[in-house]
Every structure is written in structure tokens, then in C-alpha cells.
Design an enzyme around this catalytic site. Sequence first.
Site, PDB file in Angstrom:
ATOM      1  N   ASP A  17     -39.044  35.459 -56.317  1.00 21.21           N
ATOM      2  CA  ASP A  17     -39.634  36.757 -56.639  1.00 21.21           C
ATOM      3  C   ASP A  17     -41.149  36.593 -56.660  1.00 21.21           C
ATOM      4  O   ASP A  17     -41.696  35.879 -57.509  1.00 21.21           O
ATOM      5  CB  ASP A  17     -39.102  37.226 -58.000  1.00 21.21           C
ATOM      6  CG  ASP A  17     -39.614  38.614 -58.368  1.00 21.21           C
ATOM      7  OD1 ASP A  17     -40.622  39.071 -57.766  1.00 21.21           O
ATOM      8  OD2 ASP A  17     -39.024  39.244 -59.265  1.00 21.21           O
ATOM      9  N   TYR A  63     -51.913  50.173 -50.971  1.00 16.01           N
ATOM     10  CA  TYR A  63     -51.184  49.186 -50.153  1.00 16.01           C
ATOM     11  C   TYR A  63     -52.175  48.311 -49.379  1.00 16.01           C
ATOM     12  O   TYR A  63     -52.107  47.078 -49.423  1.00 16.01           O
ATOM     13  CB  TYR A  63     -50.234  49.915 -49.194  1.00 16.01           C
ATOM     14  CG  TYR A  63     -49.659  49.045 -48.104  1.00 16.01           C
ATOM     15  CD1 TYR A  63     -48.684  48.085 -48.383  1.00 16.01           C
ATOM     16  CD2 TYR A  63     -50.093  49.173 -46.775  1.00 16.01           C
ATOM     17  CE1 TYR A  63     -48.161  47.274 -47.373  1.00 16.01           C
ATOM     18  CE2 TYR A  63     -49.573  48.374 -45.773  1.00 16.01           C
ATOM     19  CZ  TYR A  63     -48.611  47.426 -46.076  1.00 16.01           C
ATOM     20  OH  TYR A  63     -48.106  46.632 -45.066  1.00 16.01           O
ATOM     21  N   TRP A 102     -47.916  49.112 -36.925  1.00 14.29           N
ATOM     22  CA  TRP A 102     -46.853  49.988 -36.405  1.00 14.29           C
ATOM     23  C   TRP A 102     -45.635  49.180 -35.916  1.00 14.29           C
ATOM     24  O   TRP A 102     -45.237  49.270 -34.748  1.00 14.29           O
ATOM     25  CB  TRP A 102     -47.391  50.852 -35.265  1.00 14.29           C
ATOM     26  CG  TRP A 102     -48.471  51.812 -35.634  1.00 14.29           C
ATOM     27  CD1 TRP A 102     -49.285  51.780 -36.731  1.00 14.29           C
ATOM     28  CD2 TRP A 102     -48.884  52.976 -34.884  1.00 14.29           C
ATOM     29  NE1 TRP A 102     -50.149  52.831 -36.717  1.00 14.29           N
ATOM     30  CE2 TRP A 102     -49.932  53.578 -35.595  1.00 14.29           C
ATOM     31  CE3 TRP A 102     -48.470  53.548 -33.684  1.00 14.29           C
ATOM     32  CZ2 TRP A 102     -50.571  54.742 -35.150  1.00 14.29           C
ATOM     33  CZ3 TRP A 102     -49.106  54.689 -33.231  1.00 14.29           C
ATOM     34  CH2 TRP A 102     -50.133  55.282 -33.961  1.00 14.29           C
TER      35      TRP A 102
END
Length: 285
Positions: free
Chosen positions: A40, A129, A151
Site C-alpha cells: 500500500d 492530480y 491519454w
Amino acid sequence: MGLRVMVIGGSGQVGSELVRSLLTVHGVEDVYAPASQELDLSLRNSVIDAVAQMKPDWIFHAGAWTQVDECEDDPDRAFRINGLGTRFVVQAAEIVRARVCYLSTDYVFDGSSNRPYREWDPVGPKTVYGASKLAGEREVRPEDLVVRTSWVMGEFGHNMAKTLIRLAKAGERHRFVDDQIGTPTVVSDLVTALIELFSGDHSGVFHVSNSGQASWYDVARHVFEFLGEDPERITSVSTSELTGYKAPRPKYSVLDNFALRGSGVKELPPWRDSVAALVSKLTGG
Ligand SMILES: NC(=O)c1ccc[n+]([C@@H]2O[C@H](COP(=O)([O-])OP(=O)(O)OC[C@H]3O[C@@H](n4cnc5c(N)ncnc54)[C@H](OP(=O)(O)O)[C@@H]3O)[C@@H](O)[C@H]2O)c1
């Protein structure tokens, strides 16, 4: 002895393809992709322990919180996973003497350029982000790799290619923005470059995208045409007419693959060819 490779984010779009490809690479002995519960990124001990256990030679770090709009609502979580998480990965890599390849994004730029971004152009993220991914970039060492891409679409996970195939099959009409310019990147091409960069002992920042540029409107029409559907079912819309996106999308985020070209690494094919090949694969062609 062969190479031991760890893929962080191995259940994601890029990570899944990386695992599949690495298994076929000559000299790679072991590929390990821990689930996010096992490694994690938001927990230092979890990262250090998982890496210490495997003792990889290479770490592909493709793990991130990638929900661009949700990141706006929870910057702490974005920075914990994307920024601090990358610090932990690098610390763990230092302990076992592994090299790291960190996946980053065109969102580190502000999107106001009118020419393709080079690796050394000033960054200026406009989203949480993008800022959190940039934080991750700043954690890697000079001997590591940072690969910025854009993309992304491939065989695994959700992406625009799959959405367009669904829309085409459903006979729907749809609007796509024609004022966001970037470059689609097909995961299989990206992964080929990532493996070549790592195998060739390259380091530093690289931009890796398919060649050419497009708007989402162009991509949508291309996919419809390739599928033999009427491209007139795709109409254009401007970003300012759309609501519901919390994070602003870069107006222009074409990446100049300058370092790739100059380092003698094979450039990626034109996006039109690679997107067509992907759509063909996804539709069983
Ligand atoms: N998609 C794009 O268009 C794009 C464009 C440019 C750059 N990138 C970058 O490319 C990389 C790969 O993107 P992608 O599209 O493959 O992303 P993705 O499909 O969203 O996959 C993200 C991966 O990160 C893992 N992850 C999330 N939170 C984690 C945590 N706390 N600890 C450990 N792992 C965690 C996820 O695991 P779970 O499935 O278990 O949550 C998943 O395996 C990312 O660094 C992204 O920023 C993507």
C-alpha cells in the site's frame, strides 16, 4: 542469475500489460506484482517490507491514484499515494539497490503551450492530480527513470478506446471536445519503450507517447471510421460547454519525445496506426 522485477500498480491499465510483457523478456527471471493491499503506497512499512521481501533489481512504479476529478476533493490522499508513496518506493529501492522507473503524466504541465512540451520545459500543474504526480517525480534519484505519458489506452482496464467501441456498437451519437489537444498512447507501445529504456540502463526524464497529435473529437472520429461507422455521429463541443469536471483538463499537452529520439530509443508509431491496431484487437479483429 536473471533479473527480478517488481511492478507496482500491476492491476492497472499499464501495470497489467507490463507484467504480461515482462514475462517474455529475455533475462527476466521473476516478475512480481503485489496487490495494493499487500504493497500500500500510503503506508511506509508496507512498501519497505514488500520490496525487502522480493529484493527486485528493477521496480516499475505504475501505481497511482489516477481519478483526476476525485483528487480535487481529497488532496491529502492524492499526495499521500502519488507523492509520499513514491518517496517510500525510492527509499525501499535504495535499501535493496533496485532501480526505479516512475510513470508520470502530461498533467504536470499547465497546458498553455503552443508547441510540444520537452522534458525540461517548466512544469505548472493545474490540478491536484498533476501536482501530486509532480511531487512523486521529485522523489526519484538521478539513476532512476521518469516516464511521462499521455491519454493512455490499452487492453486492460477502462479507457477511451473501449468507450468508443461501446458507443459505436450502440449506434449512439456523441459529442467530444475539439479544443483539448494531446496524443493518445497505446499501452503496448508504451510498455515496449519502458522495457527498452530500463534494459538500456537509461536514466532521467523521458516523454513517451505515440507520435502526432489530436483532439478527443479526432480520436473519436478515427475509431468510428475504423469500425466502419458513420463519423458524422461524432460532433464537436468546446470544453467551456461541458460541466461536471472538477479538474481542469490541459488545453494542450502534446509531449515532444525529444529525449527518446536523442537517446537512440525507437520512437512510438503514429497514434492513428496504434489506436486502429488496438481497436482491432479489442473487437476480435
Ligand atoms: N491513464 C492515463 O491516461 C495516464 C496518462 C498519463 C500518465 N499515467 C500514469 O501512468 C501510471 C499508470 O496509470 P494507469 O492508467 O495504469 O492507472 P490505473 O489503471 O488507475 O491503475 C492504478 C494502479 O495503482 C494502484 N494503486 C492505487 N492506489 C494504490 C495504493 N495506495 N497502493 C498501491 N497501489 C495503488 C491500483 O491498484 P488497485 O487496482 O488495487 O486500486 C492500480 O493497480 C500512473 O502513474 C498514472 O499516473 C496514466
